[in-house]
Scaffold this motif. Sequence first.
Motif, PDB file in Angstrom:
ATOM      1  N   PRO A 526       0.805  -1.229   0.000  1.00  0.00           N
ATOM      2  CA  PRO A 526       0.000   0.000   0.000  1.00  0.00           C
ATOM      3  C   PRO A 526       0.833   1.271   0.000  1.00  0.00           C
ATOM      4  O   PRO A 526       0.321   2.351  -0.306  1.00  0.00           O
ATOM      5  N   VAL A 533      -5.486  -0.061  -3.748  1.00  0.00           N
ATOM      6  CA  VAL A 533      -5.869  -1.090  -2.784  1.00  0.00           C
ATOM      7  C   VAL A 533      -7.383  -1.254  -2.839  1.00  0.00           C
ATOM      8  O   VAL A 533      -8.132  -0.338  -2.506  1.00  0.00           O
ATOM      9  N   SER A 542      -2.789  -6.204   1.751  1.00  0.00           N
ATOM     10  CA  SER A 542      -3.528  -5.385   0.784  1.00  0.00           C
ATOM     11  C   SER A 542      -3.500  -6.044  -0.590  1.00  0.00           C
ATOM     12  O   SER A 542      -2.478  -6.594  -1.007  1.00  0.00           O
TER      13      SER A 542
END
Length: 852
Positions: A526, A533, A542
């Motif tokens: 992320p 995401v 993620s």
Amino acid sequence: MQITNTSKTAKTYTQEEAFLASLKYFKGDDLAARVWVNKYALKDSDGNIYEGTPDDMHRRIAKEIARVEKKYPNPMSEDEVFELIRDFKYIVPQGSPMAGIGNPYQIASLSNCFVIGNDGVSDSYGGIMKTDQEQVQLMKRRGGVGHDLSHIRPKGSPVKNSALTSTGIVPFMERFSNSTREVAQDGRRGALMLSISINHPDSEDFIDAKMEQGKVTGANVSVRIDDDFMRSVASGDPYVQKYPIQSEDPKYTREIDAGKLWGKIVHNAWQSAEPGILFWDTISRESVPDCYADLGYKTVSTNPCGEIPLCPYDSCRLLAINLFSYVKDPFTDKASFDFELFKKHVAYAQRIMDDIIDLELEKIDAILAKIEADPESDEVKHVEKNLWLNIRKKAHEGRRTGIGITAEGDMLAGLGYRYGTEKANEFSVTVHKTIALEAYRASVHTAKERGPFAIFDAEREKDNPFILRLREADEKLYYEMLEFGRRNIALLTIAPTGTTSLMTQTTSGIEPVFLPVYKRRRKVNPNDKDVRVDFVDEVGDSWEEYMVFHHRFKQWMEVNGIDADKNYSQTELDELIKRSPYYKATSNDVDWLSKVHLQGSVQQWVDHSISVTINLPNNVSEELVGQLYLEAWKAGCKGVTVYRDGSRSGVLISSDETKGEKEEEENRSSFPTKRPQVLETDVVRFQNNKEKWIAFIGLIDGKPYEIFTGLADDEDGILLPRWVEHGRIIKNRNEDGTSRYDFQYKNKRGYKTTIEGLSHKFNPEFWNYAKLISSTLRHEMPIDRVVNLINSLQLDNESINTWKNGVARALKRYVPDGTEAKGQKCSNCNSPDLMYQEGCLTCKNCGSSKCG
């Protein structure tokens, strides 16, 4: 046998180098690239990879085919063969031929499938052990195996040994199933088909065997149903079972209600997608090789997917023709099918298949040489050696081939037909009739140059229904066959193309598209720049979600000027699909009766059989399944498989996942957090190292609610007799007010027997951990996450760790097939795309499987 590519200086590739090169070859299709690298790229036992892309593989195959061609008149050159097979565009050798032709590093057969025989085999333990050994010997050489159990005497029959009476079919089903699971083939399990005649008195036990959790998990099962049984179902008349089956003087007969047994078959198929059905009189009546039954060619069973009925010790090699490649100007108003090129290529395909038989005979000679060189005594090697001698005889004598197709669904879409409609079905039949005529014509022409198969006799075949259809369609071909004979005893099939269709990037076999669009996820950091995401899982990882378009659906988009790189909303995707030729033409959309009629009509032009599945929604009735089976029999199908959504979960998911998750939440049963006094219970036995363990799994709505596991006390039988597999756990109270858990089961006379105080039978520490894990089950944590939780426990005590492994193994049986194993990677290819299948972790990329 000619050996190639054995030079120590031959170029090798790392796994990553081969993957990146093949990824470029497949234009970014990572699934196709990984499948090719892991299953088909030439490699030695040390893991060295000798091919960088499928071009190298196709050159290897072309070189070997051309070598065989030089033995005969008018040979094809290596370049001519290469152009036919390159890029998976026209002619595609399947599975074992693709991996094995020209492969000096593996002593294995080129046959995809075998049937081993009960022809003359007794049902003594010696005969059964012989069959078991033959099955294992074939599987270790890459073969899928089928055999029939109708020769085994029914349960309760007298035997002259210490048992006094026969145990019947089911224990031997388990034996053969377990042998299959033991044979690891480069990270995958063997494939086995077990069949039985409906005429056999134990057929009902056979039909029920797989309904028990964890039973016969290493085999597909099918019932051989005769016309008399089907007529009894329709009329309500009784049906007579006997042993030996079809005997004029049986030792045992029993009159049964055919309708009741039919209802059992239909119910089990509705619930679990098994057993499959083989319409045996249709198979025997239509089979060209059965014209030579007295010479050893009587069909006795089928390969694991049912598309090749075979006699004992016969085998078949498979090849697919990519139908989509013959569509000119696909997805346009000018689309047409190039029948002239198609006919030419069918003839080449049949010729290549005949060449592959010569290559197979060389492979069998290499296997026999390996057996001779092995240090074991002749007594130990006797069964394996005779097995391959028998297989060699059948391959040499009959020269059976298996030409099939892939991309039927894409071909129809490319031409503007909607799969399942009357026009689409009519066109499909025309295509398959063309294949039959041109393949048989090529076999006749090859016989003119190379000689017919050894036992060819036109007089034997003159009344065969398939041969008569060929005669009616093309008399010139028929009379040429009378004059020159035919090179191959049987020629055609339609197999499931599986990984082949991943590499042709088309629909599989005769099937429609599964989904034109589906969703996949990839893990992302992320914190990276420009990352999106879309989903955060339960452990905080993620993921980015992205759409995957079926390759030919994407081609339709491009032909029609639609941006295939745009991030579409679900509403936009739905509208796109509605505009496409794939609308209402997916596996779950196609009219079920239409698919049955398509299969029956195409079957008229396929001398072996067809592997096809009728997909049904979850809410269909058992009556509908029975109706489809009856229609399949009437339509002339040789076999049929029905899959009701949810009876065995698939792998792909709809792109409309949010809706699916919402429905799942709404449909989730509400487990009582307060334990009911009585729970239905499964008993699961397993081994940890050399210790025998037992698990009691309390169930609600068929899902685990609690689990207690510990060492099985086999010495004095104090815990539980070995034959007990189900019962009830009852929560009671001791005199001092403390609770206890009793297990109750019915003994063999039907009386209830209770074992009091399970908690006192197991180690107290086991019991405490079991209660903790049971609490997660009672709050409906998904089973795969419970398994992950158990595996993550950090425990110092070795016996507790052993217990932990046992609990995880027992619970894995209840993880729904198709569940993704998040956070784990494949030990074979390091891919994160793992899923559960029958309690085992299976890699969607490379196909490797790990159980336990």
